[in-house]
Design a protein around this motif. Structure first.
Motif, short mmCIF file in Angstrom:
data_model
loop_
_atom_site.label_atom_id
_atom_site.label_comp_id
_atom_site.label_asym_id
_atom_site.label_seq_id
_atom_site.Cartn_x
_atom_site.Cartn_y
_atom_site.Cartn_z
N ASN A 7 -18.37 15.43 -99.67
CA ASN A 7 -17.83 15.24 -101.02
C ASN A 7 -16.52 15.98 -101.15
N ILE A 8 -15.92 16.27 -100.02
CA ILE A 8 -14.70 17.07 -100.07
C ILE A 8 -13.57 16.29 -100.71
N ARG A 9 -12.89 16.96 -101.63
CA ARG A 9 -11.70 16.37 -102.25
C ARG A 9 -10.53 17.30 -101.97
N LEU A 10 -9.45 16.73 -101.52
CA LEU A 10 -8.27 17.54 -101.18
C LEU A 10 -7.06 17.04 -101.97
N PHE A 11 -6.23 17.99 -102.38
CA PHE A 11 -5.01 17.62 -103.11
C PHE A 11 -3.97 17.18 -102.09
N ASN A 12 -3.52 15.94 -102.25
CA ASN A 12 -2.57 15.36 -101.31
C ASN A 12 -1.17 15.42 -101.93
N ALA A 49 -0.08 31.21 -95.39
CA ALA A 49 -0.17 29.81 -94.94
C ALA A 49 -1.22 29.68 -93.83
N PHE A 50 -1.15 30.57 -92.84
CA PHE A 50 -2.08 30.43 -91.70
C PHE A 50 -3.53 30.70 -92.13
N LEU A 51 -3.71 31.57 -93.12
CA LEU A 51 -5.07 31.85 -93.58
C LEU A 51 -5.62 30.71 -94.43
N PHE A 52 -4.77 30.09 -95.21
CA PHE A 52 -5.22 28.91 -95.98
C PHE A 52 -5.68 27.83 -94.99
N GLU A 53 -4.91 27.65 -93.93
CA GLU A 53 -5.25 26.62 -92.95
C GLU A 53 -6.54 26.98 -92.21
N ASP A 54 -6.72 28.27 -91.98
CA ASP A 54 -7.95 28.74 -91.33
C ASP A 54 -9.15 28.47 -92.21
N LEU A 55 -8.98 28.74 -93.51
CA LEU A 55 -10.09 28.51 -94.46
C LEU A 55 -10.42 27.02 -94.50
N LEU A 56 -9.40 26.18 -94.55
CA LEU A 56 -9.61 24.73 -94.59
C LEU A 56 -10.40 24.28 -93.36
N LYS A 57 -9.95 24.77 -92.21
CA LYS A 57 -10.61 24.38 -90.97
C LYS A 57 -12.07 24.86 -90.95
N THR A 306 -7.14 33.84 -103.54
CA THR A 306 -6.50 33.07 -104.62
C THR A 306 -6.33 31.64 -104.12
N HIS A 307 -6.56 30.69 -105.02
CA HIS A 307 -6.45 29.29 -104.63
C HIS A 307 -5.10 29.01 -103.98
N TYR A 308 -5.11 28.24 -102.92
CA TYR A 308 -3.89 28.11 -102.11
C TYR A 308 -2.73 27.46 -102.85
N ARG A 309 -3.05 26.67 -103.92
CA ARG A 309 -1.94 26.02 -104.63
C ARG A 309 -1.43 26.86 -105.80
N GLN A 310 -1.92 28.09 -105.90
CA GLN A 310 -1.40 28.98 -106.93
C GLN A 310 -0.52 30.01 -106.27
N GLN A 311 0.55 30.37 -106.97
CA GLN A 311 1.34 31.48 -106.44
C GLN A 311 0.46 32.70 -106.36
N PHE A 312 0.68 33.50 -105.37
CA PHE A 312 -0.18 34.67 -105.21
C PHE A 312 0.67 35.93 -105.18
N ASN A 313 0.24 36.91 -105.95
CA ASN A 313 1.01 38.15 -106.02
C ASN A 313 0.31 39.25 -105.23
N PHE A 314 0.91 39.67 -104.15
CA PHE A 314 0.32 40.74 -103.33
C PHE A 314 0.62 42.10 -103.94
N THR A 315 -0.42 42.91 -104.11
CA THR A 315 -0.19 44.30 -104.54
C THR A 315 -1.13 45.20 -103.72
N ASP A 366 -11.25 20.89 -103.37
CA ASP A 366 -9.92 21.33 -102.93
C ASP A 366 -9.88 22.85 -102.66
N LEU A 367 -10.95 23.34 -102.04
CA LEU A 367 -11.06 24.76 -101.65
C LEU A 367 -10.89 25.71 -102.84
N ASN A 368 -11.71 25.48 -103.87
CA ASN A 368 -11.61 26.35 -105.04
C ASN A 368 -12.29 27.69 -104.76
N ILE A 369 -11.60 28.51 -104.04
CA ILE A 369 -12.17 29.74 -103.49
C ILE A 369 -12.55 30.75 -104.58
N SER A 370 -11.80 30.82 -105.66
CA SER A 370 -12.13 31.84 -106.67
C SER A 370 -13.48 31.55 -107.30
#
Ligand code: AMP
Ligand code: ZN
Length: 473
Positions: A7-12, A49-57, A306-315, A366-370
């Motif tokens: 049932n995977i849905r991905l944002f294209n 980027a590489f971690l988002f791709e790792d999570l997807l895989k 943080t969801h991959y399509r959201q800007q993420f602020n590292f602190t 779409d990998l809603n990780i939060s």
């Protein structure tokens, strides 16, 4: 043979919509992820980027798909040439240093290796052949200086990924550099004729003496290993234009077939609220953080959470919180390891069904990780409550432990639970407390318990004797 139905849905990015995902070959996903340009140590934005791709895989694998991943290594482009020349060393020597560092960093972040890591410099014949096809089909032409350009006006669909308007296209105008802005959409270089600034860096080919443009590299290497049409292509949002737009133009013009079904792009990583830049003093490579003793697992967790399509602020506060979150999961697994309570009927089965449903639904969306993580921590809290009440039997605890291991195969943040050793000092105190209890000296026993608590150890007196655990973070 049965294949996973998902049932995977991905944002294209192509359609700007979430779409139901099903791969071309049932049961097998073929994906290309733009890899590092090895001109410097990779920064934490790259690793987002590489971690988002790792999570997807990992998620696709969790849902039962076989995944074949290709990640290129860009070891020839404007930036690598500049770097090698600055250091006055051969290009290969320069790039191999950073490629090696990249693999070490990826390992430190527990990123699963790709199946193939093609290097651009080892695929010049494939690029030449692709460019020859483009010339033969009328999509490419030679300019006065011998460089070969892609004529964007010949490809009517140019701009379909980045949604360029036709009036933005400057067909006929040419750009030779690899990177340029959307506003400068024009004929781009496929093959760059040698100039004295290139020095020793060139290939003698049927196209002339020169070197490839950056974009043709990914078209040639992806199609070589994945076929003319494949399932998923990922990269950071900065790669959407011009890089991926140009990859589509090159590949589809050459083959006449759709290049990629699903394009996925992660948003940027910012640091302390602004774009990461050396001049702002907020630019970090992974190595910079490791040198500051930051925990790679916490970095992984933070960059993933943080969801991959959201800007993420590292602190750095975020990093502390990530550490705490991992400790909560790790401590729960330790407690499960030791649990041997009285059992709780249907309660734990219900909790398991609930978390599997919520976590799975969120990740399928779409990998809603939060949302997935929130359900996991709610589950952890409920299980901790059962453990506090000694309501988890050994068999139940084992079941939950296996489930947590399954989740961790996706998240990759806990790993093997090491048998924790009690520091000598704490062991001695526990012994003293036992003696006090035997002597019915409850006051001393309580004082020692308190002392252990301040050291971070919680003591429980059970029917099987004294148990200890590290305090939950
Ligand atoms: P590069 O090494 O520059 O070719 O980039 C490797 C990957 O990192 C590509 O997918 C880029 O789009 C991605 N990337 C670069 N900078 C950032 C950033 N600040 N945040 C997120 N992804 C990025
Ligand atoms: Zn690429």
């Amino acid at each position: 043979m049965t294949h996973p139905t998902s049932n995977i849905r991905l944002f294209n990015t192509l359609t700007r919509q979430k779409e139901s995902f099903s791969p071309i070959n049932p049961g097998e996903v073929r994906m290309y992820t733009c890899g590092p340009t090895v001109y410097d140590y990779a920064h934490i934005g790259n690793f987002r980027a590489f971690l988002f791709e790792d999570l997807l895989k990992r998620w696709l694998k969790h849902r039962g798909f076989k995944v074949f991943q290709v990640m290129n290594v860009t070891d020839i482009d404007d930036k690598t040439i500049k770097g090698a020349q600055k250091q006055q060393i051969p290009l290969k020597q320069y790039t191999e240093h950073y490629a090696k560092a990249f693999f070490e960093d990826a390992k430190a972040l527990n990123i699963e290796p790709a199946d193939v890591y093609p290097r651009a410099t080892e695929h010049i014949p494939e690029m030449v052949s692709l460019i020859k096809t483009l010339i033969a089909k009328g999509f490419a032409y030679k300019s006065e200086d011998g460089s070969i350009y892609y004529a964007i006006s010949k490809f009517p669909e140019y701009g379909k990924l980045s949604h360029l308007k036709t009036q933005e296209l400057k067909a006929g105008a040419r750009v030779k550099v690899d990177e340029y802005a959307k506003e400068e959409a024009q004929d781009f270089a496929l093959w760059k004729a040698w100039t004295p600034e290139d020095g020793e860096i060139f290939w003698e080919t049927p196209l002339g003496k020169g070197r490839p443009g950056w974009h043709i590299e990914c078209s040639a290497m992806s199609m070589k290993y994945l076929g003319e049409t494949f399932d998923i292509h990922c990269g950071g949002i900065d790669n959407m234009f011009p890089h991926h737009e140009n990859e589509i133009a090159q590949s589809e013009a050459a083959t006449g077939k759709p290049f990629v079904h699903v394009w996925m792009h992660n948003e940027h990583l910012m640091v302390e609220g602004r774009k990461m830049a050396k001049r702002f003093g907020n630019f970090y490579t992974l190595r910079d953080l490791l040198a500051k003793n930051c925990d790679p697992k916490a970095i992984r967790y933070l960059l993933l959470s943080t969801h991959y399509r959201q800007q993420f602020n590292f602190t750095f506060e975020g990093l502390e919180a990530a550490k705490g979150a991992i400790e909560r999961l790790t401590n729960l697994m330790r407690r499960l390891h030791d649990a041997d309570g009285k059992g709780n009927g249907a309660k734990i089965s219900q909790l398991i069904v609930k978390v599997q449903g919520c976590f799975g639904e969120a990740m399928d969306d779409d990998l809603n990780i939060s949302v997935a993580l929130a359900s996991l921590f709610e589950f952890a809290r409920d299980v901790n409550n059962l453990l506090d009440a000694d309501e988890l039997s050994k068999a139940e605890a084992e079941k939950v432990y296996a489930l947590m291991e399954d989740f961790d195969k996706v998240l990759g943040v806990v790993g093997k639970i090491e048998e924790e050793k009690l520091p000598k000092e704490a062991a001695l105190l526990i012994q003293k407390r036992e003696e006090a209890r035997k002597a019915k000296d409850w006051k001393t026993a309580d004082e020692i318990r308190q002392q252990l608590k301040t050291m971070g150890f919680v003591i429980e007196d059970t029917a099987q004797g004294v148990r200890w655990r590290k305090e939950k973070a």
